[in-house]
Design a protein around this motif. Structure first.
Motif, PDB file in Angstrom:
ATOM      1  N   UNK A  88     -10.393 -13.485 -27.390  1.00  0.00           N
ATOM      2  CA  UNK A  88     -11.403 -12.956 -26.468  1.00  0.00           C
ATOM      3  C   UNK A  88     -12.547 -12.271 -27.219  1.00  0.00           C
ATOM      4  N   UNK A  89     -13.769 -12.548 -26.795  1.00  0.00           N
ATOM      5  CA  UNK A  89     -14.957 -11.964 -27.416  1.00  0.00           C
ATOM      6  C   UNK A  89     -15.793 -11.211 -26.386  1.00  0.00           C
ATOM      7  N   UNK A  90     -15.128 -10.507 -25.499  1.00  0.00           N
ATOM      8  CA  UNK A  90     -15.844  -9.731 -24.494  1.00  0.00           C
ATOM      9  C   UNK A  90     -16.421  -8.460 -25.102  1.00  0.00           C
ATOM     10  N   UNK A  91     -17.404  -7.877 -24.405  1.00  0.00           N
ATOM     11  CA  UNK A  91     -17.888  -6.545 -24.747  1.00  0.00           C
ATOM     12  C   UNK A  91     -16.972  -5.562 -24.020  1.00  0.00           C
ATOM     13  N   UNK A  92     -15.912  -5.158 -24.715  1.00  0.00           N
ATOM     14  CA  UNK A  92     -14.835  -4.416 -24.072  1.00  0.00           C
ATOM     15  C   UNK A  92     -15.240  -3.083 -23.483  1.00  0.00           C
ATOM     16  N   UNK A  93     -16.263  -2.432 -24.054  1.00  0.00           N
ATOM     17  CA  UNK A  93     -16.687  -1.136 -23.550  1.00  0.00           C
ATOM     18  C   UNK A  93     -17.710  -1.199 -22.437  1.00  0.00           C
ATOM     19  N   UNK A  94     -18.208  -2.395 -22.145  1.00  0.00           N
ATOM     20  CA  UNK A  94     -19.168  -2.584 -21.051  1.00  0.00           C
ATOM     21  C   UNK A  94     -18.434  -2.976 -19.777  1.00  0.00           C
ATOM     22  N   UNK A 159      -9.801 -13.495 -19.307  1.00  0.00           N
ATOM     23  CA  UNK A 159     -10.069 -14.917 -19.523  1.00  0.00           C
ATOM     24  C   UNK A 159     -11.048 -15.448 -18.480  1.00  0.00           C
ATOM     25  N   UNK A 160     -10.857 -15.053 -17.235  1.00  0.00           N
ATOM     26  CA  UNK A 160     -11.763 -15.478 -16.171  1.00  0.00           C
ATOM     27  C   UNK A 160     -13.172 -14.923 -16.396  1.00  0.00           C
ATOM     28  N   UNK A 161     -13.243 -13.692 -16.878  1.00  0.00           N
ATOM     29  CA  UNK A 161     -14.547 -13.089 -17.143  1.00  0.00           C
ATOM     30  C   UNK A 161     -15.285 -13.860 -18.229  1.00  0.00           C
ATOM     31  N   UNK A 162     -14.556 -14.288 -19.257  1.00  0.00           N
ATOM     32  CA  UNK A 162     -15.209 -15.078 -20.310  1.00  0.00           C
ATOM     33  C   UNK A 162     -15.794 -16.366 -19.746  1.00  0.00           C
ATOM     34  N   UNK A 163     -15.087 -16.980 -18.812  1.00  0.00           N
ATOM     35  CA  UNK A 163     -15.597 -18.197 -18.187  1.00  0.00           C
ATOM     36  C   UNK A 163     -16.848 -17.884 -17.385  1.00  0.00           C
ATOM     37  N   UNK A 178      -8.596 -22.749 -25.398  1.00  0.00           N
ATOM     38  CA  UNK A 178      -7.317 -22.199 -24.940  1.00  0.00           C
ATOM     39  C   UNK A 178      -7.483 -21.191 -23.802  1.00  0.00           C
ATOM     40  N   UNK A 179      -8.064 -21.618 -22.693  1.00  0.00           N
ATOM     41  CA  UNK A 179      -8.295 -20.683 -21.582  1.00  0.00           C
ATOM     42  C   UNK A 179      -7.017 -20.136 -20.957  1.00  0.00           C
ATOM     43  N   UNK A 180      -5.888 -20.841 -21.099  1.00  0.00           N
ATOM     44  CA  UNK A 180      -4.634 -20.374 -20.498  1.00  0.00           C
ATOM     45  C   UNK A 180      -3.786 -19.558 -21.455  1.00  0.00           C
ATOM     46  N   UNK A 181      -4.290 -19.291 -22.657  1.00  0.00           N
ATOM     47  CA  UNK A 181      -3.505 -18.548 -23.646  1.00  0.00           C
ATOM     48  C   UNK A 181      -3.102 -17.179 -23.105  1.00  0.00           C
ATOM     49  N   UNK A 182      -1.836 -16.849 -23.218  1.00  0.00           N
ATOM     50  CA  UNK A 182      -1.343 -15.541 -22.806  1.00  0.00           C
ATOM     51  C   UNK A 182      -1.125 -15.370 -21.316  1.00  0.00           C
TER      52      UNK A 182
END
Length: 255
Positions: A88-94, A159-163, A178-182
């Protein structure tokens, strides 16, 4: 159906290691295709080559009739290619909403001065960006989490947010790594429906990497398998599933 993405004799070497070896395949416009193979087969490396993260050692990548293998990532994304990542490469603090708005703002240009002062075009564009982003969050089932910090979401929702963030880039070609990972089995079923839905609703071409074979075989009409960096099968889901080389290289492994 015309070809949207064509990979010709794609090769990349890291020192003495050949990570992708003479790989070739075509993805037709409008397809929902899968790229499979065991761990370390070179699948994510192919994505990194297509999106300009890595430069090819040799071979060509043709998107919508034009070569893109010499382009940088920032030049490729505006052509209509977006991706998610294995990690995952989200902006975790945003917030969840801010993550999507970060991508959506690419299509609404205002000056630095307008951004600082919140004058001029900023107010109009900010409203449009927020509206577009909320619509995407609604589509992936996260509208009620819009103001939640992204890093605090359950893993499946991240994962949904990344999409959703990738969709904000308005792609024609969406690469899902690998969208279903984890995810648990129930989340995987829901993800299948989401991918099918956005494929249809957004008129997308999708290529996904996945270790959950039920995901690939249930939703992908076209499957490519690579092993040790080389292609070993390319065909319908049933053809690839029954291919002896695939069975030996991948399907027989404990995942």
């Amino acid at each position: 159906m015309g070809t949207l993405l064509e990979v010709k004799n794609l090769t990349i070497r890291f020192g003495g290691v050949t990570a992708v070896d003479n790989v070739f395949f075509k993805i037709g416009e409008g397809e929902l295709a899968g790229l499979i193979g065991p761990n370390g087969a070179g699948k994510t490396t192919v994505f990194n080559l297509v999106t300009g993260v890595y430069s090819t050692t040799s071979g060509e990548i043709i998107y919508d009739g034009k070569r893109i293998d010499k382009l940088k990532t920032y030049q490729i994304v505006p052509l209509g290619i977006a991706r998610t990542f294995q990690n995952l490469r989200l902006f975790g603090g945003s917030t969840v909403l801010e993550n999507v708005m970060t991508a959506a703002q690419n299509f609404h240009k205002y000056s630095f001065a307008e951004a600082v002062t919140h004058l001029g075009r900023w107010k109009k564009f900010e409203k449009e960006i927020r509206g577009e982003s909320m619509a995407l969050l609604e589509r992936v089932g996260l509208a009620d989490r819009a103001e939640q910090t992204a890093g605090t979401l359950p893993y499946g929702m991240q994962r949904r947010l990344e999409i959703a963030r990738a969709l904000a880039l308005r792609p024609r070609l969406l690469l899902l790594d690998e969208p279903a990972a984890g995810m648990n089995p129930e989340e995987v079923v829901e993800l299948n429906e989401l991918i099918r839905g956005i494929h249809s609703d957004f008129n997308l071409t999708i290529l996904l990497i996945e270790h959950h074979m039920d995901v690939v075989m249930n939703i992908c009409s076209h499957v490519i398998c690579i092993n040790f960096g080389a292609k070993i099968a390319d065909g319908t889901a049933q053809e690839v599933q029954n291919n002896p080389e695939v069975l030996a290289a991948y399907l027989g492994e404990e995942e």
